[in-house]
Enzyme design. Structure first.
Site, PDB file in Angstrom:
ATOM      1  N   HIS A 100       0.853  -1.202   0.000  1.00 18.08           N
ATOM      2  CA  HIS A 100       0.000   0.000   0.000  1.00 18.08           C
ATOM      3  C   HIS A 100       0.878   1.238   0.000  1.00 18.08           C
ATOM      4  CE1 HIS A 100       1.118  -0.590   4.201  1.00 18.08           C
ATOM      5  NE2 HIS A 100       1.069   0.726   4.282  1.00 18.08           N
ATOM      6  N   HIS A 116       5.562   6.273  -0.928  1.00 19.25           N
ATOM      7  CA  HIS A 116       6.367   5.052  -1.030  1.00 19.25           C
ATOM      8  C   HIS A 116       5.541   3.816  -0.718  1.00 19.25           C
ATOM      9  CE1 HIS A 116       6.387   5.611   3.321  1.00 19.25           C
ATOM     10  NE2 HIS A 116       6.762   4.337   3.425  1.00 19.25           N
TER      11      HIS A 116
HETATM   12  P1  ATP Z   1       4.743  -2.655  11.665  1.00 19.85           P
HETATM   13  O1  ATP Z   1       4.673  -1.319  12.348  1.00 19.85           O
HETATM   14  O2  ATP Z   1       4.049  -3.729  12.386  1.00 19.85           O
HETATM   15  O3  ATP Z   1       6.134  -3.022  11.268  1.00 19.85           O
HETATM   16  P2  ATP Z   1       3.502  -1.214   9.464  1.00 19.85           P
HETATM   17  O4  ATP Z   1       4.484  -0.101   9.684  1.00 19.85           O
HETATM   18  O5  ATP Z   1       3.221  -1.624   8.053  1.00 19.85           O
HETATM   19  O6  ATP Z   1       3.957  -2.519  10.257  1.00 19.85           O
HETATM   20  P3  ATP Z   1       1.698   0.419  10.906  1.00 19.85           P
HETATM   21  O7  ATP Z   1       2.793   0.849  11.847  1.00 19.85           O
HETATM   22  O8  ATP Z   1       0.350   0.169  11.475  1.00 19.85           O
HETATM   23  O9  ATP Z   1       2.108  -0.873  10.118  1.00 19.85           O
HETATM   24  O10 ATP Z   1       1.599   1.548   9.811  1.00 19.85           O
HETATM   25  C1  ATP Z   1       0.649   1.531   8.777  1.00 19.85           C
HETATM   26  C2  ATP Z   1       1.152   2.401   7.642  1.00 19.85           C
HETATM   27  O11 ATP Z   1       1.314   3.745   8.107  1.00 19.85           O
HETATM   28  C3  ATP Z   1       2.518   1.988   7.113  1.00 19.85           C
HETATM   29  O12 ATP Z   1       2.560   2.292   5.732  1.00 19.85           O
HETATM   30  C4  ATP Z   1       3.474   2.881   7.852  1.00 19.85           C
HETATM   31  O13 ATP Z   1       4.653   3.136   7.114  1.00 19.85           O
HETATM   32  C5  ATP Z   1       2.661   4.145   8.008  1.00 19.85           C
HETATM   33  N1  ATP Z   1       3.020   4.856   9.231  1.00 19.85           N
HETATM   34  C6  ATP Z   1       3.149   4.339  10.467  1.00 19.85           C
HETATM   35  N2  ATP Z   1       3.456   5.284  11.369  1.00 19.85           N
HETATM   36  C7  ATP Z   1       3.521   6.455  10.687  1.00 19.85           C
HETATM   37  C8  ATP Z   1       3.779   7.812  11.032  1.00 19.85           C
HETATM   38  N3  ATP Z   1       4.039   8.177  12.264  1.00 19.85           N
HETATM   39  N4  ATP Z   1       3.733   8.723  10.051  1.00 19.85           N
HETATM   40  C9  ATP Z   1       3.461   8.376   8.779  1.00 19.85           C
HETATM   41  N5  ATP Z   1       3.199   7.119   8.372  1.00 19.85           N
HETATM   42  C10 ATP Z   1       3.243   6.174   9.298  1.00 19.85           C
END
Ligand code: ATP
Ligand code: MG
EC number: 3.1.4.58
Length: 189
Positions: free
Chosen positions: A52, A134
């Protein structure tokens, strides 16, 4: 059979974000690219069904506020546009390998800007960092990339956007599309 893991716990916050979700063909091409890159960079491949592009990350909210996010999303016209994914790169600080676009189309920049406006108006926190379009392909990558080109580029035919819930489990994050907004008019050539 329903199990405890697929029954939403009403008392647990929902971790949510708005994203572009690829069609099956685009996901397949991203997966092929991830496989090819993994051969030299190692690391952990993201599952194909998890690819995504995050538009706006909200984070943990009380579950009853999801409806306010849906109302916020309803205020935005879902545009159709082509996102030419032509760049692959690494972030050294978190060892992520990601696919992106050298040029952010106006329709995408517009969508992100509009989301930020409606989120602020609805009282949600928004990301202060500059938007970085990204798609994460690999985590914990151990080597640099040989090239930063995606050749040929992946033409992602974006047809709308989605509100997604993230469920972080031991085997990685699982995502659920809570609502998908689809463009009224199909993409014109
Ligand atoms: P994990 O954290 O379990 O490794 P993940 O990063 O894919 O997996 P989430 O942390 O729930 O899952 O994040 C969901 C999406 O939002 C991902 O694309 C992540 O890069 C993005 N994301 C997470 N935290 C932030 C943030 N603080 N600012 C911008 N984007 C974020
Ligand atoms: Mg994360």
């Amino acid at each position: 059979m329903r199990t405890a893991t697929d029954t939403p716990d009403r008392t647990k916050p929902a971790r949510v974000f708005f994203a572009l979700w690829p069609d099956a063909g685009t996901a397949r091409r991203l997966d092929d690219l991830a496989a090819h890159t993994h051969a030299s960079c190692n690391g952990r491949r993201m599952r194909r069904d998890t690819f995504h592009l995050t538009l706006a990350f909200i984070g943990d909210i009380p579950r009853e506020r999801v409806v306010d996010l849906i109302t916020a999303g309803d205020r935005i016209p879902a545009a159709a546009f082509v996102l030419k994914m032509d760049r692959i790169a690494t972030w050294r600080h978190n060892r992520i390998v990601w696919a992106g676009a050298r040029e952010v189309p106006e329709a995408l920049a517009d969508l992100v800007a509009r989301l930020n406006v409606v989120l602020v108006e609805a009282g949600f926190p928004v990301e202060q960092r500059k938007f970085a379009a990204h798609v994460t392909l690999l985590r914990n990558a151990r080597a640099d990339l040989a090239s930063d080109e995606i050749d040929p580029p992946i033409d992602w035919q974006v047809g709308g956007f989605a509100l997604v819930e993230s469920d972080r489990r031991e085997d990685g994050a699982h995502y659920k599309l809570l609502k998908v907004w689809t463009a009224d008019s199909p993409l014109k050539d």
